[in-house]
Each structure stands twice: as C-alpha cells, then as structure tokens.
Design a protein around this motif. Structure first.
Motif, PDB file in Angstrom:
ATOM      1  N   ARG A 179      22.489  42.090  49.455  1.00  0.00           N
ATOM      2  CA  ARG A 179      21.929  41.142  50.414  1.00  0.00           C
ATOM      3  C   ARG A 179      20.627  41.281  50.775  1.00  0.00           C
ATOM      4  O   ARG A 179      20.120  42.399  50.936  1.00  0.00           O
ATOM      5  CB  ARG A 179      22.950  41.037  51.505  1.00  0.00           C
ATOM      6  N   ARG A 220      26.340  38.937  44.667  1.00  0.00           N
ATOM      7  CA  ARG A 220      25.750  37.635  45.412  1.00  0.00           C
ATOM      8  C   ARG A 220      24.585  38.461  46.273  1.00  0.00           C
ATOM      9  O   ARG A 220      24.922  39.547  46.559  1.00  0.00           O
ATOM     10  CB  ARG A 220      26.680  36.886  46.427  1.00  0.00           C
ATOM     11  N   PHE A 221      23.512  37.661  46.107  1.00  0.00           N
ATOM     12  CA  PHE A 221      22.348  38.277  47.072  1.00  0.00           C
ATOM     13  C   PHE A 221      21.835  36.980  47.711  1.00  0.00           C
ATOM     14  O   PHE A 221      21.662  36.099  47.189  1.00  0.00           O
ATOM     15  CB  PHE A 221      21.745  39.191  46.515  1.00  0.00           C
ATOM     16  N   SER A 244      20.890  34.274  50.527  1.00  0.00           N
ATOM     17  CA  SER A 244      21.397  33.354  51.464  1.00  0.00           C
ATOM     18  C   SER A 244      22.786  32.673  50.601  1.00  0.00           C
ATOM     19  O   SER A 244      23.864  32.711  51.046  1.00  0.00           O
ATOM     20  CB  SER A 244      20.865  32.344  52.199  1.00  0.00           C
ATOM     21  N   SER A 257      27.652  44.976  45.906  1.00  0.00           N
ATOM     22  CA  SER A 257      27.100  43.593  46.363  1.00  0.00           C
ATOM     23  C   SER A 257      25.616  43.940  46.932  1.00  0.00           C
ATOM     24  O   SER A 257      25.386  45.094  47.001  1.00  0.00           O
ATOM     25  CB  SER A 257      27.884  43.220  47.841  1.00  0.00           C
ATOM     26  N   THR A 302      30.531  39.994  52.560  1.00  0.00           N
ATOM     27  CA  THR A 302      29.585  40.372  51.175  1.00  0.00           C
ATOM     28  C   THR A 302      30.618  39.866  50.192  1.00  0.00           C
ATOM     29  O   THR A 302      31.847  39.984  50.117  1.00  0.00           O
ATOM     30  CB  THR A 302      29.358  41.890  51.014  1.00  0.00           C
ATOM     31  N   ASP A 310      26.987  48.895  48.809  1.00  0.00           N
ATOM     32  CA  ASP A 310      26.433  47.587  49.229  1.00  0.00           C
ATOM     33  C   ASP A 310      24.990  47.885  49.572  1.00  0.00           C
ATOM     34  O   ASP A 310      24.577  48.660  50.418  1.00  0.00           O
ATOM     35  CB  ASP A 310      27.182  47.136  50.534  1.00  0.00           C
TER      36      ASP A 310
END
Length: 376
Positions: free
Chosen positions: A118, A11-12, A14, A116, A7, A86
């Motif tokens: 995702r 950013r998230f 791909s 983070s 992670t 996260d």
C-alpha cells in the motif's frame, strides 16, 4: 496474526493494483544463496527469534518500504523468513514524481512476494525542519496502517553509526548515544548489524534496481554531510573500522542503560505518592537514577519534547531549591501549559493557563521557564 484489515493481496495505492513482474501476489520468490543475501536473511531470522510473533501466531510483519536498497533487501529477506509481509510505502510528496516512485516500490514488493503493498500519501509540515516533519508524518502513517503488526525498518549499521555521531556532536547525553534499538514496539530494526554496502549487494544479486533518493546526497542535510564527509575522514584518520566501533558503543550503552532504567523505575515506585514524587526520596538517590526517574515520570504524565534543560531545571527543584517557580515542560492543552513544580515536599505537575501562576500558597512562586536542547 491474520491478514491486516483493509489490505488486499496484489493491491496498492488507493484503487490501483499490480502483481509486479507477472508474479502472483504473495508467492515467495526463491532467493540466490549469495553471501549478502544470506547475511540479511540471518539478520531478519535472528530478529524474529528474539522479538517476532509468538509461535502460536502467524509470523506476519509489515515492512516500511521506501524503494531504496536497505528496505528492498529487508523486504526480500522478510518474505522468505516470515509467513506474510505487508509492504507500507510512504509517499512524502516532497519531490516531483514521488507518486511514481512509491508505486514502483509497491510493485517491487509484490514481485518479491509480499501479500500486499500500500502507498500511504502524507502531508509534511514545516515545524522543526523538513527532516523532522517528514519523520513525524512517516511514523504516524506507518503506525495507523500497520493494523497490529510489527513494522520492520531498514536502518543499517551505517545509519546507527551516524546516529551515534550526531548524538555525540549535539551533547545530547547517554540516551542519544545509545542509538537506535533493535526493537521498540511496534518498530523493529533487524539490519543494525548489516552494512549498507551489503544491502546494495543484495539488490544486485536479486536483479532489482533500488531508488536513490536525491535527498540522500543533498549536502544541506546534516546527516548527509556526516555520511559523505565526516565518517570517511574519520575512517581515513583512524585507519578504518569507525562505523562498527560506533555501533558497538551504542550496543554497550544500551545494555548499561537498560540496567539504569530498571533501577530508576524502582526509585520512581518508591518515591511515588499518587501522581506526585516525594522530594526526600529523590534527593537521596544518585543523580543518574534520579534524573531518569524524573524523566520517565514527566513523559508518562504528558510532557512533550522534553529537553536536557527542562530536565535539569526540574531536577534543581529537588536538589537546589531556592524558592524558584515552576518549569514549563511542554505538553498540556490548547491555552495551557504543563508545569512541573515543588509543593509541600513533592514534585507536582499541573496545567497552568498563563504559565505564570503560583505553584503553591506556601512556597515562593516564580515564572515558569522555557528551556531548549535535546534531552538525554
């Protein structure tokens, strides 16, 4: 605990990244001290004190974020009550535009101060219906992406009441009526004492707009009709307080269930003879303990999708054996089934390639049977 492997703050998705509304990723947003916000924060704090990381570890958690009010409120509270959060956003890809909804949820997570976020895109199968298939895909994705962290889920008191009512209606037994537990590693549910209306109030207080999933209003789903028709009618007939009463019932049954499970574990240990269970020891035990011991033994040895009828049929091998054959209990491998049987005074489990073979040379054999219905 350190940062989850793979992670990156801010950013998230791909390859794409975002910091939400200009807020540096991982920075903690100060929350207004409204009644709703404080209620959710207290719930998260209480959960952490009971089930959270040890003092020697970083107080980091993952949160399953859908973008709805419940998970957004949970995320906001977790950010200020823990060292790091996260966010894991599952995109089921069942509706047009689901990717954009997931990306927006990830951006909101970063704006709230998550280190983070995702997006986890999944493939949802068809086995068992859309709801069940989506649930399996969701939990599998969350489990694979959590990297050792506990995953907080946004289930509220209202969700708990619906779960208990579903269990009652299906006759699934005491275990189902216990509802969802606050902690079943790696899953945590801090908001089981918080009403859904409170989480929506939190979002309004924070100035964030939750996503309203169209599936949550689709009458073809049983849980939606319970939420929009059955529970409001019960509230009207009984004069209110139904949802909290159902949640209290679940809590009381979980306390009782924990004691019974502990006693059943002792019984199983006493009856254990290697991988088999001694019939004589089981037969003299109370039914409530015997069935729990058998259930745990079956599940620990590979039984899958165990049902009430499965369990009853295996129990009859102990209590009312008349020479009947084995019971297919699910599980096994490709081309074979897991079959419970009675051999030489013991309960056994074996892989049966055709599901018909004899369970023993000395006791009458019969065909392995299939049974349906959810187990207690």
């Amino acid at each position: 605990m350190g940062r989850a492997p793979g992670t990156t703050p801010g950013r998230f998705g791909s390859e794409s990244g975002s910091s939400g509304a200009g807020r540096p990723p991982g920075s903690v947003r100060r929350l207004p001290e409204t009644a709703a916000v404080l209620a959710v924060r207290r719930a998260v704090r209480d959960w952490l004190s009971r089930f959270g990381p040890r003092e020697s570890e970083e107080r980091a958690v993952a949160v399953a974020l859908s973008g709805g009010a419940d998970s957004l409120a949970l995320t906001a509270a977790a950010v200020v009550e823990t060292d790091a959060v996260d966010a894991l956003v599952v995109d089921h890809r069942l509706q047009p535009g689901s990717g954009a909804v997931a990306a927006e949820a990830a951006a909101q997570a970063l704006a709230l101060g998550c280190r983070s976020a995702r997006v986890l895109a999944v493939e949802v199968g068809a086995e068992g219906g859309v709801e069940a298939a989506a649930r399996r895909a969701r939990y599998a994705a969350l489990d694979s992406a959590r990297h050792g962290l506990a995953v907080l889920l946004g289930h509220t008191l209202d969700d708990q009441a619906e779960t208990v009512l579903l269990g009652l209606a299906r006759g699934s037994g005491g275990r189902s009526i216990q509802g969802m537990s606050a902690c079943a590693e790696p899953w945590g549910r801090p908001l089981l004492g918080v009403r859904r209306e409170t989480t929506r109030r939190v979002c309004a207080d924070l100035g964030v707009t939750p996503h309203d999933d169209p599936h949550n209003a689709a009458p073809e789903f049983t849980r939606v009709r319970l939420r929009t028709e059955a529970l409001p009618l019960l509230e009207q007939i009984l004069g209110g307080g139904v949802a909290p009463a159902l949640a209290r019932t679940a809590e009381q049954l979980r306390e009782d269930g924990a004691v019974l499970d502990a006693l059943a574990a002792e019984l199983r240990h006493t009856a254990s003879d290697g991988r088999t269970l001694m019939i004589e020891t089981l037969a003299t035990a109370p039914a409530a303990l015997r069935k729990r011991a058998i259930r745990a033994w079956l599940l620990d040895n590979g039984a899958k999708a165990l049902t009430t009828k499965h369990l009853q049929a295996v129990d009859e091998l102990v209590t009312t054996w008349r020479g009947q054959g084995g019971v297919a209990v699910g599980g096994g491998t490709a081309g074979s089934r897991l079959v419970a049987g009675r051999e030489h005074g013991r309960l056994t489990l074996r892989l049966d390639e055709d599901g018909i073979g004899p369970m023993t040379q000395t006791e009458p054999a019969g065909r392995a049977h299939h049974h349906g219905r959810e187990s207690s």
